[in-house]
Structures are given as C-alpha cells and as structure tokens.
Design an enzyme around this catalytic site. Structure first.
Site, PDB file in Angstrom:
ATOM      1  N   HIS A 105      -9.761   1.209   4.495  1.00 56.10           N
ATOM      2  CA  HIS A 105      -8.370   1.397   5.158  1.00 56.10           C
ATOM      3  C   HIS A 105      -8.750   2.235   6.484  1.00 56.10           C
ATOM      4  CE1 HIS A 105      -4.532   2.408   6.282  1.00 56.10           C
ATOM      5  NE2 HIS A 105      -3.848   1.295   5.854  1.00 56.10           N
ATOM      6  N   SER A 111       2.961  -2.366  10.455  1.00 54.08           N
ATOM      7  CA  SER A 111       4.470  -2.534  10.834  1.00 54.08           C
ATOM      8  C   SER A 111       4.817  -3.800  10.497  1.00 54.08           C
ATOM      9  CB  SER A 111       4.730  -2.001  12.249  1.00 54.08           C
ATOM     10  OG  SER A 111       4.387  -0.723  12.280  1.00 54.08           O
ATOM     11  N   ASN A 123       0.899  -1.144   0.011  1.00 54.40           N
ATOM     12  CA  ASN A 123       0.015   0.101   0.103  1.00 54.40           C
ATOM     13  C   ASN A 123       0.801   1.413   0.130  1.00 54.40           C
ATOM     14  OD1 ASN A 123      -1.781   2.068   0.546  1.00 54.40           O
ATOM     15  ND2 ASN A 123      -2.157   1.480   2.537  1.00 54.40           N
ATOM     16  N   GLY A 180       2.036   1.958  10.866  1.00 55.66           N
ATOM     17  CA  GLY A 180       3.202   2.995  10.627  1.00 55.66           C
ATOM     18  C   GLY A 180       3.707   3.452  12.160  1.00 55.66           C
ATOM     19  N   GLU A 189      -7.001   4.591   7.696  1.00 58.37           N
ATOM     20  CA  GLU A 189      -6.861   5.911   7.186  1.00 58.37           C
ATOM     21  C   GLU A 189      -8.032   6.667   6.609  1.00 58.37           C
ATOM     22  OE1 GLU A 189      -2.935   5.578   5.445  1.00 58.37           O
ATOM     23  OE2 GLU A 189      -2.202   4.931   7.251  1.00 58.37           O
TER      24      GLU A 189
HETATM   25  C1  PEP Z   1      -0.952  -0.004   6.109  1.00 57.41           C
HETATM   26  O1  PEP Z   1      -1.126   1.231   5.960  1.00 57.41           O
HETATM   27  O2  PEP Z   1      -1.906  -0.631   5.415  1.00 57.41           O
HETATM   28  C2  PEP Z   1       0.196  -0.384   6.764  1.00 57.41           C
HETATM   29  C3  PEP Z   1       0.121  -1.876   7.162  1.00 57.41           C
HETATM   30  O3  PEP Z   1       1.092   0.344   6.955  1.00 57.41           O
HETATM   31  P1  PEP Z   1       2.554   0.250   7.703  1.00 57.41           P
HETATM   32  O4  PEP Z   1       3.135  -1.241   7.249  1.00 57.41           O
HETATM   33  O5  PEP Z   1       3.599   1.239   7.332  1.00 57.41           O
HETATM   34  O6  PEP Z   1       2.354  -0.042   9.184  1.00 57.41           O
END
Ligand code: PEP
Length: 256
Positions: free
Chosen positions: A102, A218, A15, A178, A104
C-alpha cells in the site's frame, strides 16, 4: 452479468487502516456481516482491519460470507523479526487475504517493490491471497510517468508464480487516496487496460486475464457505480468509505 464477471468475480475490499479498537471493530464487522446476509451478493466482500482486532473481527464474521484480510505481513515465516507478523500467523487467525505494498507503507516504511515481492512470495507460500498495490504520485502523473511507474511496480512487486487465484492487483493513484479526488473514468479505464497488458507481458495471457484489478482511491457511494462498471475494473479497494456500514454496503450493492 458482464463478460468480465464471468471470468473474474468482483471483489470489494475494505481497508480499515489504523482505525477502530476492539468494540467498534466488532460492531462494524457484525453490521457488515448482517447487512450482507440480507442481499444477493454479486461480489466477494473482504474487510482488512488492524492486526490487534483480527481475532475479534473473525468471530464477529462467523456464519457470514465476508472474508478477513490483513494490511501487511512479513517476508519471513518466523524468527527474530521484532514487531513483524508472519503470513502463517495471519492464516492461523483466519485471514484469507493480505494487502501488500500500500502506498502508505511504501511511504511511511520505505517499502520497496522488491520487499513487496518477497512478502508476496511468503504470503502465497502460507496460502494467503495477496492484494498488491501500485500507483503513481501526483508529481509522476503530471510528469507523464504514470504508466512507466506502474509498469515498473508490477514488474518488480509481483512474483512470477502469481496467478488469478493467488493475486489481485489494486491500482491506487497515490494522489486519489483519502483526498476525494479521482481520475476520470477514461483515465481509470485506460490505466486498467494498460495494467492488464503489463500482466500479460509478465505472466502470460491466461493468468493475466484471470487476475482481478481493483480500483482504489476515494471510491464512495456517489462514484462507485461508474467506476465499477468500467472495463477491466474488477472491484474496489476502499479506505474511508469502508468504515461506515451504509457507505460500504452502498458500494457493494453497486456491483452489477
Ligand atoms: C486506500 O487507502 O486503500 C484507499 C483507497 O483509501 P480511500 O478510499 O480513503 O481513498
């Protein structure tokens, strides 16, 4: 080959969020295409760049096994929806998948689970596969509500005609996205088993057993092997680490 992989092909999905202009996006996609050609893939590989670079990235992926997806779509096919992109438009530009719900988007755009369900129905109608994201916030987890929240999100976000062919679930604890934090392997395994049981309740045994459940939050080269080996973890949705070729490739190679 693990038993689960006989039933469900693992998926590693990147993503890219709101990152990369045309030049960087094309060179990142070209590098991923090139590197994946050098190895025997044990999984499906997908990248989901921003709308503006989908077409250029599609060209850069030409001749590779890397698939293209988008990060959102409208619930409508066309018409007076200023600023929206329809699933049919995504299909035309070469997308096979779309990420929906998602955290966000649920936070920034106040998307509700029933909006996610409408979008998923429209995406399925256009022939796109959906990656439907669910996951609890830290406050919900600390209040002991993680399972209740995820169950409600599945029940309301996933259309009833969903199956292993048109839908993937991504379990993404909001507090792990994140942040560098992840749940323990036991917690991930427990939640994925729970999610599968909710899918059985909602869709029946066969569609639920065939549906992939990704872990997201993460995931990086140092924790991918352990996370990906867990029962009922059928791949990963990867944010930050999908923007670096070496990290993304390292995760892809961890699928056994
Ligand atoms: C995501 O936004 O779908 C995600 C998993 O981000 P990150 O791997 O940076 O935690």
């Amino acid at each position: 080959m693990a038993y689960k992989h006989k039933v469900r092909k693992p998926l590693i999905a990147g993503n890219w969020k709101m990152n990369d202009l045309k030049g960087d996006a094309r060179s990142l996609a070209k590098s991923i295409a090139l590197e994946t050609k050098k190895i025997d893939l044990n999984c499906e590989v997908l990248i989901c760049p921003p709308f503006t670079v989908l077409s250029g990235v599609k060209n850069a992926l030409w001749g590779s096994n890397v698939k293209l997806g988008a990060q959102d779509c409208s619930w409508a096919e066309n018409g007076a929806h200023t600023g929206d992109i329809s699933p049919v438009m995504l299909k035309e530009v070469g997308c096979e998948y779309v990420i929906l719900g998602h955290s966000e988007r649920r936070t920034d755009h106040k998307e509700t689970s029933s909006m996610v369900r409408s979008k998923a129905k429209a995406a399925h109608k256009a022939g796109l596969r959906t990656i439907i994201c669910i996951g609890e916030t830290l406050a919900e987890r600390e209040a002991g509500l993680a399972k209740e929240v995820c169950e409600k999100q599945i029940m309301t976000s996933v259309p009833k005609e969903s199956n292993g062919g048109n839908t993937v679930i991504a379990y993404e604890p909001v507090w792990a996205i994140g942040t560098g934090k992840t749940p323990t392997p036991d917690e991930v395994e427990d939640m994925h088993a729970f999610i599968r049981s909710v899918l059985v309740k909602k869709l029946g045994a066969m569609p639920a057993v065939r549906m992939r459940i990704l872990y997201g939050g993460s995931m990086k080269p140092s924790n991918a092997e352990q996370l990906l080996s867990l029962k009922d973890v059928d791949g990963g949705l990867i944010g930050g680490a999908s923007l670096k070729v070496e990290d993304f490739m390292s995760i892809i190679k961890k699928v056994k």
